[in-house]
Design a protein around this motif. Structure first.
Motif, mmCIF file in Angstrom:
data_model
loop_
_atom_site.group_PDB
_atom_site.id
_atom_site.type_symbol
_atom_site.label_atom_id
_atom_site.label_comp_id
_atom_site.label_asym_id
_atom_site.label_seq_id
_atom_site.Cartn_x
_atom_site.Cartn_y
_atom_site.Cartn_z
ATOM 1 N N ARG A 37 -21.643 -33.363 -4.731
ATOM 2 C CA ARG A 37 -21.038 -33.353 -3.402
ATOM 3 C C ARG A 37 -21.718 -32.259 -2.586
ATOM 4 N NH1 ARG A 37 -15.169 -31.905 -3.534
ATOM 5 N NH2 ARG A 37 -15.280 -32.588 -1.356
ATOM 6 N N GLU A 38 -21.676 -32.393 -1.269
ATOM 7 C CA GLU A 38 -22.251 -31.358 -0.428
ATOM 8 C C GLU A 38 -21.496 -30.051 -0.637
ATOM 9 O OE1 GLU A 38 -22.755 -30.747 4.291
ATOM 10 O OE2 GLU A 38 -23.781 -32.517 3.476
ATOM 11 N N ALA A 39 -22.244 -28.968 -0.739
ATOM 12 C CA ALA A 39 -21.646 -27.670 -1.045
ATOM 13 C C ALA A 39 -20.571 -27.290 -0.036
ATOM 14 C CB ALA A 39 -22.729 -26.591 -1.093
ATOM 15 N N THR A 40 -20.795 -27.611 1.243
ATOM 16 C CA THR A 40 -19.794 -27.257 2.252
ATOM 17 C C THR A 40 -18.472 -27.972 2.004
ATOM 18 O OG1 THR A 40 -20.767 -28.948 3.690
ATOM 19 C CG2 THR A 40 -21.442 -26.673 4.056
ATOM 20 N N SER A 41 -18.519 -29.196 1.481
ATOM 21 C CA SER A 41 -17.290 -29.930 1.168
ATOM 22 C C SER A 41 -16.573 -29.308 -0.025
ATOM 23 C CB SER A 41 -17.601 -31.403 0.880
ATOM 24 O OG SER A 41 -18.131 -32.044 2.017
ATOM 25 N N VAL A 42 -17.349 -28.884 -1.039
ATOM 26 C CA VAL A 42 -16.761 -28.230 -2.205
ATOM 27 C C VAL A 42 -16.033 -26.954 -1.785
ATOM 28 C CG1 VAL A 42 -17.270 -27.087 -4.400
ATOM 29 C CG2 VAL A 42 -18.433 -29.223 -3.804
ATOM 30 N N ILE A 43 -16.698 -26.152 -0.948
ATOM 31 C CA ILE A 43 -16.085 -24.909 -0.482
ATOM 32 C C ILE A 43 -14.920 -25.199 0.459
ATOM 33 C CG2 ILE A 43 -16.476 -22.813 0.856
ATOM 34 C CD1 ILE A 43 -17.682 -22.774 -1.971
ATOM 35 N N GLY A 44 -15.056 -26.226 1.290
ATOM 36 C CA GLY A 44 -13.961 -26.603 2.183
ATOM 37 C C GLY A 44 -12.706 -26.969 1.424
ATOM 38 N N ASP A 45 -12.869 -27.682 0.307
ATOM 39 C CA ASP A 45 -11.704 -28.037 -0.509
ATOM 40 C C ASP A 45 -11.076 -26.805 -1.147
ATOM 41 O OD1 ASP A 45 -12.056 -30.662 0.145
ATOM 42 O OD2 ASP A 45 -12.840 -31.294 -1.808
ATOM 43 N N LEU A 46 -11.914 -25.851 -1.556
ATOM 44 C CA LEU A 46 -11.383 -24.603 -2.123
ATOM 45 C C LEU A 46 -10.521 -23.882 -1.098
ATOM 46 C CD1 LEU A 46 -11.353 -22.328 -4.306
ATOM 47 C CD2 LEU A 46 -13.429 -21.436 -3.207
ATOM 48 N N VAL A 47 -11.006 -23.787 0.132
ATOM 49 C CA VAL A 47 -10.246 -23.120 1.191
ATOM 50 C C VAL A 47 -8.953 -23.881 1.474
ATOM 51 C CG1 VAL A 47 -10.257 -22.520 3.644
ATOM 52 C CG2 VAL A 47 -12.269 -22.022 2.213
ATOM 53 N N SER A 48 -9.037 -25.218 1.557
ATOM 54 C CA SER A 48 -7.838 -26.024 1.833
ATOM 55 C C SER A 48 -6.781 -25.828 0.761
ATOM 56 C CB SER A 48 -8.216 -27.502 1.925
ATOM 57 O OG SER A 48 -9.054 -27.736 3.042
ATOM 58 N N ALA A 49 -7.219 -25.701 -0.489
ATOM 59 C CA ALA A 49 -6.271 -25.524 -1.587
ATOM 60 C C ALA A 49 -5.567 -24.172 -1.527
ATOM 61 C CB ALA A 49 -6.991 -25.671 -2.923
ATOM 62 N N HIS A 50 -6.119 -23.241 -0.769
ATOM 63 C CA HIS A 50 -5.536 -21.895 -0.677
ATOM 64 C C HIS A 50 -5.050 -21.586 0.735
ATOM 65 C CE1 HIS A 50 -7.896 -21.553 -4.404
ATOM 66 N NE2 HIS A 50 -7.046 -20.601 -4.745
ATOM 67 N N THR A 51 -4.763 -22.622 1.510
ATOM 68 C CA THR A 51 -4.347 -22.405 2.896
ATOM 69 C C THR A 51 -3.129 -21.499 2.990
ATOM 70 O OG1 THR A 51 -5.251 -24.534 3.616
ATOM 71 C CG2 THR A 51 -3.536 -23.540 4.998
ATOM 72 N N ASP A 52 -2.118 -21.769 2.183
ATOM 73 C CA ASP A 52 -0.895 -20.961 2.252
ATOM 74 C C ASP A 52 -1.170 -19.512 1.861
ATOM 75 O OD1 ASP A 52 0.507 -23.199 3.044
ATOM 76 O OD2 ASP A 52 1.295 -23.642 1.039
ATOM 77 N N GLU A 53 -1.963 -19.326 0.820
ATOM 78 C CA GLU A 53 -2.286 -17.973 0.362
ATOM 79 C C GLU A 53 -3.062 -17.205 1.433
ATOM 80 O OE1 GLU A 53 -5.090 -15.983 -3.129
ATOM 81 O OE2 GLU A 53 -4.270 -18.003 -3.405
ATOM 82 N N LEU A 54 -4.029 -17.874 2.062
ATOM 83 C CA LEU A 54 -4.829 -17.214 3.100
ATOM 84 C C LEU A 54 -4.007 -16.939 4.348
ATOM 85 C CD1 LEU A 54 -8.115 -19.276 2.684
ATOM 86 C CD2 LEU A 54 -7.821 -16.849 2.162
ATOM 87 N N ARG A 55 -3.081 -17.836 4.669
ATOM 88 C CA ARG A 55 -2.194 -17.596 5.813
ATOM 89 C C ARG A 55 -1.316 -16.381 5.535
ATOM 90 N NH1 ARG A 55 -0.155 -22.289 6.209
ATOM 91 N NH2 ARG A 55 -1.436 -23.070 7.928
ATOM 92 N N ALA A 56 -0.801 -16.278 4.333
ATOM 93 C CA ALA A 56 0.079 -15.162 3.984
ATOM 94 C C ALA A 56 -0.663 -13.823 4.015
ATOM 95 C CB ALA A 56 0.686 -15.388 2.594
ATOM 96 N N SER A 57 -1.946 -13.833 3.652
ATOM 97 C CA SER A 57 -2.720 -12.590 3.649
ATOM 98 C C SER A 57 -3.324 -12.276 5.013
ATOM 99 C CB SER A 57 -3.837 -12.678 2.607
ATOM 100 O OG SER A 57 -4.787 -13.678 2.957
ATOM 101 N N GLY A 58 -3.132 -13.168 5.979
ATOM 102 C CA GLY A 58 -3.678 -12.956 7.315
ATOM 103 C C GLY A 58 -5.160 -13.250 7.430
ATOM 104 N N GLU A 59 -5.720 -13.989 6.464
ATOM 105 C CA GLU A 59 -7.161 -14.237 6.445
ATOM 106 C C GLU A 59 -7.548 -15.650 6.864
ATOM 107 O OE1 GLU A 59 -8.806 -11.748 2.723
ATOM 108 O OE2 GLU A 59 -7.122 -13.075 2.242
#
Length: 368
Positions: A291-313
């Motif tokens: 898969r395109e690397a940007t899609s792999v990383i995009g899925d990683l970020v999507s899976a941590h949306t709540d965590e990143l929102r909570a940390s302000g990132e």
């Protein structure tokens, strides 16, 4: 789980107005005691290291402040500081070793090839409990190394030539016999057996020369991810540091053993990543499908949306991804600059973005 701590090391080159490497790295950091700036293996290099941090904004701001200090020190030596995995211009002589007995021992041990491809990377440390934990995390991160490398390509030009790679640094660096993707290691005893074997063979002069792309740090209780080129902007470096922290967090939470992907497959995928950069297709760590690397990383970020929102990132991560979509990775930006003015324009662009203020307009302050 306790909040994870992060530290980032960046390596840089000093160049003159004509793009030739300048050997005043030790002089550029001389007398600095309040922050961690130091010479590197070759005198044309310098390195910075942040303090112990946690979140994207403080990582970005401290990196910006450290770069500003290094750029000022370089300017005092009539040099420019550039964040690039390799030196774009053709070089005449880079055969001056940095200060320190160990660096000179390495040069004698390795031989002349040490001078033929000076490279600069970005190393992300994440705090862990002990070596056993670091090894477990490293096993989990092995399948992610190609995607992380693809996001950081910033060495398209080397020795005056477009190499055809996004990360020529990766190709050059992997000439070292102890570099590259690590093996899957089941225990501390097995790790020690491998390290002792590398030492006995002479491939590693000391334990610090086990240069795997992810490894337990010998200097502090961290797992160290060393796969990335030094990146052109502080936002990119902070972004990758956040990705690494998320992956370490996932590894620590997981109750399943990491997949035993053969090291040869990971190395092959890293070659794909080094060649294509952000647009490269790499194995999905979950399925193995390309898969395109940007899609792999995009899925990683999507899976941590709540965590990143909570940390302000979350806003920082999303805005950096959008910026990269519009501007490309470092290798792409180097090639765009080259179209407008050759290799000289590449070096000028690198020097400008290396010491630029953060996109937020803040240069930041170093942590105490």
């Amino acid at each position: 789980m306790t909040e994870l701590t992060v530290g980032v090391e960046e390596e840089f080159l000093l160049v003159g107005p004509d793009g030739s490497l300048v050997n005043q790295g030790p002089e550029a950091v001389a007398g600095v005691t309040d922050v961690d700036l130091k010479p590197e293996l070759l005198r044309c290099q310098v390195e910075s290291a942040t303090g112990i941090l946690r979140y994207a904004e403080e990582i970005r701001d401290e990196l910006a402040a450290l770069r500003a200090r290094l750029a000022a020190g370089a300017a005092e030596q009539d040099a420019l500081l550039i964040a690039a995995g390799t030196a774009p211009h053709q070089q005449r002589d880079i055969s001056l070793i940095g200060p320190g007995t160990r660096y000179h021992r390495i040069a004698r041990h390795v031989g002349p090839f040490i001078f033929s491809g000076v490279t600069c990377g970005c190393h992300v440390h994440v705090g862990v409990e002990d070596t056993a934990t670091a090894l477990r995390v490293a096993n989990s991160l092995r399948p992610w190394l190609p995607a992380l490398l693809a996001m950081s390509g910033n060495s398209a030009f080397h020795d005056g030539t477009d190499t055809g790679y996004a990360s020529a640094r990766h190709v050059l660096w992997n000439r070292w016999p102890t570099a590259g993707a690590p093996p899957y290691v089941d225990s501390v005893d097995e790790y020690e057996e491998i390290v002792n074997g590398l030492l006995a063979s002479g491939a590693a002069m000391d334990r610090k020369m086990v240069y795997w792309d992810v490894r337990p740090s010998e200097a502090q209780p961290t797992v160290e991810v060393r796969v990335s080129d030094v990146m052109g902007t502080v936002e990119e470096a902070a972004f990758v540091a956040v990705l690494v922290r998320l992956l370490v967090s996932d590894a620590l939470r997981s109750t399943e053993p990491p997949p035993r992907v053969p090291t040869e497959i990971i190395r092959a995928a890293q070659w794909r990543a080094a060649k294509g950069g952000r647009s490269a297709s790499v194995p999905d760590p979950a399925t193995g499908a390309l898969r395109e690397a940007t899609s792999v990383i995009g899925d990683l970020v999507s899976a941590h949306t709540d965590e990143l929102r909570a940390s302000g990132e979350l806003e920082f991560v999303r805005s950096t991804m959008t910026w990269l979509d519009h501007n490309g990775d470092g290798a792409h930006r180097q090639r765009e600059a080259h179209k407008n003015g050759g290799v000289d324009a590449v070096t000028t662009m690198l020097a400008t973005q290396t010491s630029a203020v953060c996109r937020s307009g803040r240069r930041g302050t170093t942590s105490a």
